[in-house]
Design a protein around this motif. Structure first.
Motif: not given
Length: 196
Positions: A59-60, A184-188, A36-37, A30-31
């Motif tokens: 990944s980053l 932070r929140t993410y709609h997805e 990346l988002q 998730t992080l």
């Protein structure tokens, strides 16, 4: 690498959490997705408690291959560090990874025992479940992140462990706000939680 039963219960002799050698936990996935988002572009990245895969940091680093990010992959378990050295070697051999990487054992401690890394971005996933390490984790993260840098965390709330960690941060900030804390929140992600 293949884990033996002795590897999986090594925490009994070392007193260092070994769950990062069991699997890649959902918080790391998730992080990694969230970082990346947000298209972050740090120069120096530190991953604390990287476990056996160092998923977030690697990944980053691959995502930013052309920027020349410097990546520190750390864990308290030497077996995790050795595994991540092999990951970096194989990723370089496959020409996937060009970032400068350093894999090392980093013990969480409330004392400064080594030269600070001075990371622009410190990544921590699923590391607050043992409450007796909260102070050491917080001090390690803060002392190795440069002033003005960011510490990104993704944690489940196992037995209120995350809330207790947040209370520790509030106590640290009580008299003099040293840390700027935001969520932070993410709609997805919210949608997936609701679907689940």
């Amino acid at each position: 690498s293949v884990s033996s039963l002795q590897d999986l219960v090594r925490h009994r002799s070392t007193k260092i959490d070994n769950t990062g050698n069991v699997c890649v936990w959902d918080c790391a996935l998730t992080l990694c997705w969230a970082v990346l988002q947000d298209n972050l572009s740090p120069n120096v990245v530190l991953e604390l408690g990287a476990g056996m895969a160092a998923l977030m940091g690697l990944s980053l680093a691959v995502h930013q291959n052309d920027r020349g990010v410097k990546l520190y992959i750390t864990d308290g378990q030497d077996s995790s560090v050795q595994n991540n050295k092999m990951h970096c070697h194989l990723m370089r051999a496959a020409a996937i990874l060009r970032a400068e990487t350093q894999c090392q054992v980093l013990m969480w401690n409330t004392e400064t025992v080594m030269e600070p890394i001075s990371a622009d971005l410190t990544l921590i996933a699923d590391c607050t479940h043992f409450t007796n390490y909260h102070a050491a984790l917080l001090w390690t993260a803060v002392s190795h992140t440069r002033v003005g840098g960011s510490i990104w965390m993704c944690q489940p709330d196992r037995g209120n462990s995350w809330r207790l960690y947040q209370q520790l941060i509030l106590r640290v900030n009580q008299n003099t706000p040293l840390l700027d804390v935001s969520e932070r929140t993410y709609h997805e992600i919210e949608t997936k939680h609701q679907d689940f």
